[in-house]
Motif scaffolding. Structure first.
Motif, mmCIF file in Angstrom:
data_model
loop_
_atom_site.group_PDB
_atom_site.id
_atom_site.type_symbol
_atom_site.label_atom_id
_atom_site.label_comp_id
_atom_site.label_asym_id
_atom_site.label_seq_id
_atom_site.Cartn_x
_atom_site.Cartn_y
_atom_site.Cartn_z
ATOM 1 N N ASN A 10 -5.701 -1.593 1.140
ATOM 2 C CA ASN A 10 -4.168 -1.572 1.009
ATOM 3 C C ASN A 10 -3.747 -2.618 0.019
ATOM 4 O O ASN A 10 -2.953 -2.391 -0.878
ATOM 5 N N LYS A 14 -2.132 -2.067 -3.780
ATOM 6 C CA LYS A 14 -0.893 -2.695 -4.337
ATOM 7 C C LYS A 14 -1.043 -3.374 -5.408
ATOM 8 O O LYS A 14 -0.331 -3.387 -6.343
ATOM 9 N N ASN A 119 4.374 -8.677 -2.844
ATOM 10 C CA ASN A 119 4.319 -7.495 -3.513
ATOM 11 C C ASN A 119 2.847 -7.269 -3.899
ATOM 12 O O ASN A 119 2.740 -6.060 -4.071
ATOM 13 N N GLY A 121 0.708 -7.636 -1.389
ATOM 14 C CA GLY A 121 0.135 -7.310 -0.039
ATOM 15 C C GLY A 121 -0.676 -8.679 0.517
ATOM 16 O O GLY A 121 -1.160 -8.339 1.570
#
Length: 596
Positions: A10, A14, A119, A121
């Motif tokens: 993830n 990002k 922003n 993560g």
């Protein structure tokens, strides 16, 4: 494990969405995120497929460093141009702590960095936790040194710190069922993103050897072994000011010509690199054991290495800032502060450099030295004052022992000629203790005799120095002893580490100026009985206790009730009486509460 992998994917996803662009002076979260992404891509230290907390920390630190370097360079050029008197703070310890939180707090960009990392993560606090502690000190002495640097930067003072770049600083501690285990500290195991090596700032430092007398009577220290001192600089930002000063740490290296290629190819691997090995030992460990002569020599090497490299650097800077300078100007441009007796060798080394290298006579060199050097005392216990074996000193630093002998001889002559009433005090006041069983050099006496000012670190401490330990010197020099109260840095120890409490203080004082002026906290007294303030204060305290309880559970698996009384000691457990008294005090209070 699956959750960690999912989080890693993830975070990487990002990161991929954030354009990598160099924005060294970015203020907006989106531009800061792009600058962090830029460093991930173009200042790589890890595999390109990862963006886990550790990788995020180093990229974030390098992003912050961009801004620091700009301010740092501007500060350097400004002081070079203005040419003010500059303070040089010599200390064997600098307990710096972590830099990221302090840096973004001082630059007043912590919120922007928190948003930028969101922003990407990540959470700022988790990223800050990845930083290794630059534990270049043991305790109060080193923390005082670092607080002084923070304060001088915030006050826009022209200052410079000098220390050693220990490979292994204050030990890492593990508490096991067997008790305490001390293991090597690992702040440089990967690298420090804050330091900048100055390949053009290198000075030779000599050990051992002999003293050569020239035909004209001048003296020269020759022979022995010579290692190179290489400068590593760390930026120290002031709070909400552009002033960014330096902590210069010296590392010891031997040159290529000191490596015996013939011996190495002949299989004599250790012999081929003897000087390289001895050079690495100098900055290997903070306070190596000194129960053996080898240990004593290594500690003395460390102290002299710091003093010699730093003074050569100061003298070069003094010359470069303005050509054609007179040496009489030196004390009006250079202030050398000795943090305890560890840097005492700066006194004979400055004398040696001025006389042997610059060609000054004794009287002129002594006048310059005594108007340049000041000394901070940290203890009133006579047994804790540093004393060095004269035999060890003669072996390692023969020229300096000659100079120390001469300082002592002239001091005794001065006392006898001007203060005959102190004749009986000379044995305790002089620098050399020539007890045939154990002749030593008293480093504190050398400092007091040579420095223009001597200070304690608290009013009570300084009063004891004047009334007891250094009383005889006070009768000789009534104005030499003074006080400088040892405080803390309110930025690091309140504003940055306890934002909830800081917000409450700012709200009720209607200003955040208390961060640089703690006297303003007196204004809270008028609200002492205000129930609203008390409720907010209790709420902030409970939030911090819950935060700590969560941390303890994550790290140890132990559940703590936040409603308990907490007694916190943020320090490694070591052989200190105060730590033992603290835990005994906690046990005493616990037992008292149980009785109630």
């Amino acid at each position: 494990m699956a959750d960690a992998k999912a989080n890693g994917k993830n975070e990487a996803a990002k990161l991929a969405k954030i354009p990598a662009a160099a924005n060294p002076l970015a203020n907006e979260p989106s531009a800061i995120a792009s600058n962090i992404s830029y460093h991930v891509q173009y200042s790589p230290h890890f595999s390109p497929t990862k963006f886990e907390p550790e990788q995020a920390f180093f990229a974030t630190a390098e992003s912050v460093r961009d801004r620091l370097i700009q301010q740092w360079n501007e500060t350097y050029h400004h002081f070079n141009k203005v040419d003010p008197k500059q303070t040089y703070y010599l200390s064997m310890e600098f307990l710096q702590g972590r830099t990221l939180t302090n840096a973004i707090g001082s630059l007043d960009i912590q919120n922007a960095y928190a948003d930028a990392l969101n922003n990407l993560g990540h959470v700022l606090e988790e990223i800050a936790e990845q930083e290794k502690d630059a534990a270049l000190g043991n305790g109060g002495l080193g923390r005082l040194a670092s607080c002084f640097l923070d304060s001088m930067a915030t006050l826009n003072l022209p200052a410079w710190g000098y220390g050693l770049r220990y490979r292994y600083g204050l030990f890492k501690q593990k508490i096991t069922k067997q008790g305490q285990e001390e293991v090597a500290e690992d702040w440089l195991e990967k690298f420090s993103p804050w330091e900048v090596v100055r390949h053009d700032v290198v000075f030779p430092v000599r050990f051992f050897g002999s003293v050569m007398v020239n035909p004209n009577g001048t003296r020269k220290w020759v022979g022995g072994e010579v290692v190179q001192a290489v400068a590593y600089d760390i930026p120290i930002p002031g709070y909400k000011t552009k002033n960014t000063i330096s902590l210069r740490l010296w590392d010891a290296k031997a040159s290529a010509e000191d490596f015996n290629l013939f011996q190495f190819n002949d299989g004599q691997y250790e012999s081929a690199a003897q000087l390289h090995s001895r050079a690495q030992q100098i900055c290997a460990v903070l306070y190596p054991g000194d129960s053996t002569e080898e240990g004593k020599l290594l500690r003395l090497k460390q102290q002299f290495f710091l003093c010699s490299a730093s003074l050569q650097d100061m003298i070069l800077r003094f010359k470069e800032r303005k050509s054609g300078r007179q040496w009489s100007e030196f004390p009006s441009k250079v202030a050398v502060q000795l943090n305890d007796t560890h840097p005492t060798l700066a006194i004979p080394e400055l004398m040696r450099l001025l006389m042997d290298e610059e060609g000054l006579g004794w009287d002129e060199a002594w006048d310059i030295t005594t108007r340049t050097v000041a000394y901070t005392n940290h203890t009133v216990l006579p047994e804790a004052l540093e004393k060095w074996s004269q035999a060890v000193m003669w072996k390692l630093l023969p020229r300096h022992m000659e100079i120390i002998e001469e300082i002592d001889k002239r001091f005794i002559a001065m006392v006898r000629s001007t203060r005959s009433d102190l004749e009986s005090k000379i044995p305790s006041m002089c620098i050399l203790d020539n007890n045939p069983k154990k002749p030593v050099v008293r480093m504190a006496n050398l400092c007091v005799v040579s420095a223009h000012t001597v200070n304690g670190v608290a009013q009570l401490h300084s009063d004891i120095l004047k009334a007891d330990l250094f009383a005889d010197y006070v009768s000789l020099w009534p104005n030499k002893l003074q006080n400088k109260t040892n405080g803390i840095t309110p930025r690091r120890w309140l504003r940055f580490c306890n934002p909830e409490l800081s917000k409450i203080i700012t709200k009720w004082l209607k200003t955040d100026q208390w961060v640089t002026n703690l006297d303003l906290l007196v204004g809270l007294r008028q609200f002492a009985d205000n129930t609203e303030l008390q409720a907010e204060w209790e709420s902030a305290k409970m939030a911090s206790k819950k935060h700590l309880a969560d941390y303890i559970w994550r790290v140890t698996g132990v559940t703590i009730d936040p409603n308990s009384l907490f007694d916190i000691q943020v320090k490694r457990i070591h052989e200190y009486k105060r730590q033992l008294l603290n835990i005994l005090g906690a046990i005493y209070r616990y037992k008292k509460l149980k009785v109630l």
